[in-house]
Motif scaffolding. Structure first.
Motif, mmCIF file in Angstrom:
data_model
loop_
_atom_site.group_PDB
_atom_site.id
_atom_site.type_symbol
_atom_site.label_atom_id
_atom_site.label_comp_id
_atom_site.label_asym_id
_atom_site.label_seq_id
_atom_site.Cartn_x
_atom_site.Cartn_y
_atom_site.Cartn_z
ATOM 1 N N ARG A 82 0.834 -1.200 0.000
ATOM 2 C CA ARG A 82 0.000 0.000 0.000
ATOM 3 C C ARG A 82 0.876 1.260 0.000
ATOM 4 N NH1 ARG A 82 -4.894 -1.716 4.072
ATOM 5 N NH2 ARG A 82 -5.512 -3.531 2.858
ATOM 6 N N SER A 83 0.274 2.361 -0.339
ATOM 7 C CA SER A 83 0.958 3.649 -0.437
ATOM 8 C C SER A 83 1.567 4.079 0.903
ATOM 9 C CB SER A 83 -0.046 4.703 -0.910
ATOM 10 O OG SER A 83 0.399 5.996 -0.643
ATOM 11 N N LYS A 84 2.871 4.368 0.879
ATOM 12 C CA LYS A 84 3.528 4.849 2.100
ATOM 13 C C LYS A 84 2.923 6.159 2.582
ATOM 14 C CE LYS A 84 8.115 2.828 2.026
ATOM 15 N NZ LYS A 84 9.562 3.083 2.006
ATOM 16 N N SER A 85 2.693 7.090 1.676
ATOM 17 C CA SER A 85 2.171 8.394 2.103
ATOM 18 C C SER A 85 0.794 8.249 2.740
ATOM 19 C CB SER A 85 2.132 9.376 0.929
ATOM 20 O OG SER A 85 1.297 8.908 -0.100
ATOM 21 N N ARG A 86 -0.049 7.426 2.153
ATOM 22 C CA ARG A 86 -1.395 7.234 2.692
ATOM 23 C C ARG A 86 -1.353 6.519 4.043
ATOM 24 N NH1 ARG A 86 -6.563 5.910 -0.521
ATOM 25 N NH2 ARG A 86 -6.870 7.983 0.132
ATOM 26 N N ARG A 87 -0.572 5.453 4.157
ATOM 27 C CA ARG A 87 -0.490 4.704 5.413
ATOM 28 C C ARG A 87 0.161 5.555 6.504
ATOM 29 N NH1 ARG A 87 -4.394 1.578 5.280
ATOM 30 N NH2 ARG A 87 -3.531 0.499 7.073
ATOM 31 N N ALA A 88 1.164 6.352 6.146
ATOM 32 C CA ALA A 88 1.816 7.234 7.122
ATOM 33 C C ALA A 88 0.847 8.298 7.613
ATOM 34 C CB ALA A 88 3.059 7.872 6.513
ATOM 35 N N ALA A 89 0.048 8.847 6.705
ATOM 36 C CA ALA A 89 -0.944 9.849 7.100
ATOM 37 C C ALA A 89 -1.984 9.251 8.035
ATOM 38 C CB ALA A 89 -1.613 10.443 5.860
#
Length: 166
Positions: A82-89
């Motif tokens: 999954r997207s790092k930016s999305r999961r980090a957010a």
């Protein structure tokens, strides 16, 4: 003015003479752009959220891989692919639901950097390649934004802050 909930959440920071309630209010009003949500970005994002940085934007174009999990502690096994930016957010919002966290699943480029830097107070470089770091430095200087640089190789690391006078 800090709410009762803010005072409770940030009490350990607000009692520090160097921060105080006024400083915590500034943190809550701050806008920070984090470029890179990997080995450096993951803990940076966690601590920014916990400290009460009011607006965090995360940029990263990669997906979480299994090899990230042992050192990028913001992610877990279900995040692989999954997207790092999305999961980090999502993780930052879970740490502190009172702040605003946005994410962009894209690669920073000369075509979008200035537009992304403009609304932010501070830019944090958590990238892992020289070309992007040069772009970050040049754009931060051109936009008059402070750039926080972090780097780590094996067991050594460094951090620097570059303040442009533009």
């Amino acid at each position: 003015m800090l709410s009762d909930e803010d005072l409770e959440r940030y009490a350990r920071q607000a009692i520090l003479p160097a921060i105080g309630e006024e400083g915590q209010e500034k943190l809550l009003a701050a806008r920070v752009l984090v470029v890179g949500a990997g080995g450096l970005g993951a803990p940076v994002i966690m601590y920014l959220a916990a400290a009460g940085i009011g607006n965090i934007t995360i940029i990263d174009h990669d997906d979480v891989s299994r090899t990230d999990l042992n050192r990028q502690v913001i992610y877990n096994d279900s995040d692989v692919g999954r997207s790092k930016s999305r999961r980090a957010a999502m993780a930052a919002s879970a740490i502190n639901p009172a702040i605003h966290v946005s994410q962009l699943n894209l690669r920073l480029s000369s075509g979008n950097a200035a537009q992304l830097f403009t609304p932010n107070d501070v830019i944090i470089d958590c990238t892992d390649n020289a070309d992007t770091r040069y772009l970050l430095g040049d754009t931060a200087h051109a936009c008059g934004k402070p750039l926080v640089f972090g780097g780590a190789v094996r067991m050594e690391g460094q951090v620097s802050v570059f303040q442009s006078s533009v």
